[in-house]
Design a protein around this motif. Structure first.
Motif, PDB file in Angstrom:
ATOM      1  N   MET A  88     -19.243   0.248 -10.260  1.00 43.58           N
ATOM      2  CA  MET A  88     -17.989   1.012 -10.248  1.00 43.58           C
ATOM      3  C   MET A  88     -16.999   0.351  -9.297  1.00 43.58           C
ATOM      4  O   MET A  88     -17.396  -0.185  -8.262  1.00 43.58           O
ATOM      5  N   LEU A  89     -15.739   0.417  -9.681  1.00 39.20           N
ATOM      6  CA  LEU A  89     -14.692  -0.184  -8.846  1.00 39.20           C
ATOM      7  C   LEU A  89     -13.582   0.841  -8.641  1.00 39.20           C
ATOM      8  O   LEU A  89     -13.098   1.440  -9.602  1.00 39.20           O
ATOM      9  N   ILE A  90     -13.230   1.053  -7.376  1.00 40.12           N
ATOM     10  CA  ILE A  90     -12.182   2.034  -7.059  1.00 40.12           C
ATOM     11  C   ILE A  90     -10.873   1.296  -6.790  1.00 40.12           C
ATOM     12  O   ILE A  90     -10.811   0.418  -5.930  1.00 40.12           O
ATOM     13  N   ASP A  91      -9.859   1.654  -7.548  1.00 37.37           N
ATOM     14  CA  ASP A  91      -8.522   1.093  -7.345  1.00 37.37           C
ATOM     15  C   ASP A  91      -7.755   2.051  -6.438  1.00 37.37           C
ATOM     16  O   ASP A  91      -7.755   3.263  -6.664  1.00 37.37           O
ATOM     17  N   ASN A  92      -7.152   1.510  -5.407  1.00 38.85           N
ATOM     18  CA  ASN A  92      -6.393   2.334  -4.461  1.00 38.85           C
ATOM     19  C   ASN A  92      -4.920   1.982  -4.520  1.00 38.85           C
ATOM     20  O   ASN A  92      -4.569   0.850  -4.843  1.00 38.85           O
ATOM     21  N   PRO A  93      -4.052   2.910  -4.135  1.00 37.61           N
ATOM     22  CA  PRO A  93      -2.638   2.551  -3.969  1.00 37.61           C
ATOM     23  C   PRO A  93      -2.515   1.550  -2.822  1.00 37.61           C
ATOM     24  O   PRO A  93      -3.377   1.523  -1.937  1.00 37.61           O
ATOM     25  N   GLY A  94      -1.470   0.754  -2.822  1.00 43.26           N
ATOM     26  CA  GLY A  94      -1.249  -0.219  -1.752  1.00 43.26           C
ATOM     27  C   GLY A  94      -1.098   0.479  -0.403  1.00 43.26           C
ATOM     28  O   GLY A  94      -0.580   1.585  -0.324  1.00 43.26           O
ATOM     29  N   ILE A  95      -1.586  -0.186   0.641  1.00 48.55           N
ATOM     30  CA  ILE A  95      -1.507   0.393   1.992  1.00 48.55           C
ATOM     31  C   ILE A  95      -0.262  -0.134   2.693  1.00 48.55           C
ATOM     32  O   ILE A  95      -0.005  -1.333   2.712  1.00 48.55           O
ATOM     33  N   ARG A  96       0.514   0.765   3.255  1.00 47.52           N
ATOM     34  CA  ARG A  96       1.734   0.371   3.980  1.00 47.52           C
ATOM     35  C   ARG A  96       1.415   0.004   5.413  1.00 47.52           C
ATOM     36  O   ARG A  96       1.938  -0.938   5.968  1.00 47.52           O
ATOM     37  N   GLU A  97       0.554   0.804   6.003  1.00 46.73           N
ATOM     38  CA  GLU A  97       0.311   0.658   7.437  1.00 46.73           C
ATOM     39  C   GLU A  97      -1.187   0.813   7.699  1.00 46.73           C
ATOM     40  O   GLU A  97      -1.793   1.766   7.233  1.00 46.73           O
TER      41      GLU A  97
END
Ligand SMILES: Nc1nc2c(ncn2[C@@H]2O[C@H](COP(=O)(O)OP(=O)(O)OP(=O)(O)O)[C@@H](O)[C@H]2O)c(=O)[nH]1
Ligand SMILES: [Mg+2]
Ligand SMILES: [Zn+2]
Length: 371
Positions: free
Chosen positions: A263-272
């Motif tokens: 399984m692969l979890i896609d995350n939103p981009g991290i700003r900080e």
């Protein structure tokens, strides 16, 4: 569900869960309140669950919500990757996590680059964290150092993925640069555009294994997931020509069942990248500096001015790049502030903070006057 199988169906259900990462350590928390399922998506209070077949939706019970809200109950609010018990589409229990990828909540940092008071859990029960960095304007060794400290701080295993290799004339130079600061961490050079190196990542996606991707917006996380999947399952977005940044195309966290079995979890981009707690992440990410520090004359050496400092000596000899040392100081300061805040009264820390701010202002005025 019991460990002895009462029927063929029971056995088949257990096998499905195991292929989703279930293991015996979770078994002891299973009580009569529901059957185990894993959170694979969430959307404004609605959770998407799976037991290995199709997915369905559920909400949390009042008890789970209440327990999660009261800080001393140890109750958890479900995040992606969590194992839960569910009955009639209601989540009755969140099982203790094997581990979690978390950071300080965005915008939650105080003055002095302090660690965030609030924790944001991004995903739970992971085997690998892919630190994804594009070899376009996204490439930044100092940021990778920071991600490493974050991943180690969570007790997780990092793997660095340098993507967009097709956009760089000498991508191997970047690999060497990263390897020099990411001691012992696998570094993979890939291109989602022409599929270079992508097969190497399949070793982390075997049956029952869960990997999560982190990186800035536009790094190429979703594109890489699509390439690994073999078709477009996640939306992707162009990087702005003028600022070289992504536009936060992925807005939710999704756990995708990959054809490779894992399984692969896609995350939103991290700003900080803010830290939440000090769990030794900086020490692990800067093991070279920590090891030199063992040889400093003073056991409490700050490595900033003391005589007999092995760290400063190494920096002077350029054995450690000065930028790396600076990163180390900065992260140490941030985490130092946190432990201070944990041990001193809030009032005292606040007073000290103001003293620092006052000094800063004074310095600023002086600079102006001198102009
Ligand atoms: N040339 C090239 N372009 C790529 C590659 N991978 C991604 N891109 C491009 O980079 C842009 C951003 O890719 P995404 O996959 O949406 O980035 P992301 O990391 O998911 O971004 P967020 O969802 O905003 O966090 C898109 O225009 C992709 O086509 C690659 O390997 N080579
Ligand atoms: Mg994305
Ligand atoms: Zn020292």
């Amino acid at each position: 569900m019991s460990t002895t199988f009462e029927s063929k169906e029971d056995f088949s259900n257990q096998t499905k869960l195991i292929s989703m990462g279930w293991d015996v350590s979770f078994q002891e928390y299973v009580d009569g309140t529901g059957t185990p399922a894993r959170i694979i998506g969430l959307n404004t209070g609605v959770f998407h669950l799976s037991q290995g077949g199709g997915d369905w939706q559920a909400k949390v019970s009042g008890k789970v919500r209440h327990m999660a809200a009261s800080s001393d109950s140890g109750g958890l609010y479900p995040v992606i990757g969590d194992w839960v018990l569910v009955q009639n589409s209601v989540i009755t229990k969140v099982l203790p996590r094997r581990n979690a990828l978390s950071r300080g909540a965005a915008g939650g940092r105080g003055k002095n680059n302090a660690t965030a008071a609030e924790e944001q859990v991004m995903a739970a029960n992971l085997d690998t964290v892919f630190i994804v960095c594009g070899l376009d304007r996204d490439f930044n060794v100092r940021r990778i150092e920071r991600y490493l400290a974050l991943v180690y701080n969570c007790g997780l295993i990092p793997v660095i993925v340098l993507t967009k290799a097709d956009l760089h004339d000498e991508p191997e130079v970047c690999v060497d640069e990263v390897k020099a600061v990411a001691l012992g961490v696998p570094v993979h050079l890939v291109s989602a555009e022409d599929a270079t190196g992508v097969l190497e990542l399949e070793q982390y996606l075997t049956s029952g294994k869960t990997a999560s991707m982190i990186g800035s917006s536009g790094a190429g996380k979703s594109t890489l997931l699509n390439r690994l999947y073999g078709e477009s399952v996640q939306a992707t977005g162009a990087v702005s020509q003028s600022v070289g940044k992504g536009k936060h195309t992925t807005t939710s966290r999704d756990l995708i069942f990959m054809p490779q079995g894992g399984m692969l979890i896609d995350n939103p981009g991290i700003r900080e990248i803010a830290f939440h707690e000090n769990e030794g992440g900086v020490e692990s990410a800067f093991a070279d500096i920590e090891s030199l520090a063992q040889g400093c004359s003073f056991s409490n050496c700050s490595h900033m001015h003391e005589p007999g400092c092995r760290v400063l000596e190494a920096a002077t000899n350029r054995d450690i790049p000065p930028e790396r040392l600076e990163s180390y100081y900065k992260m140490k300061r941030e985490l130092g502030y946190l432990s201070e805040r944990q041990h001193k009264s809030a009032d005292r820390v606040e007073k000290e903070r103001w003293r620092d701010v006052a000094l800063h202002i004074k310095k600023g005025k002086k600079i102006k006057r001198n102009k």
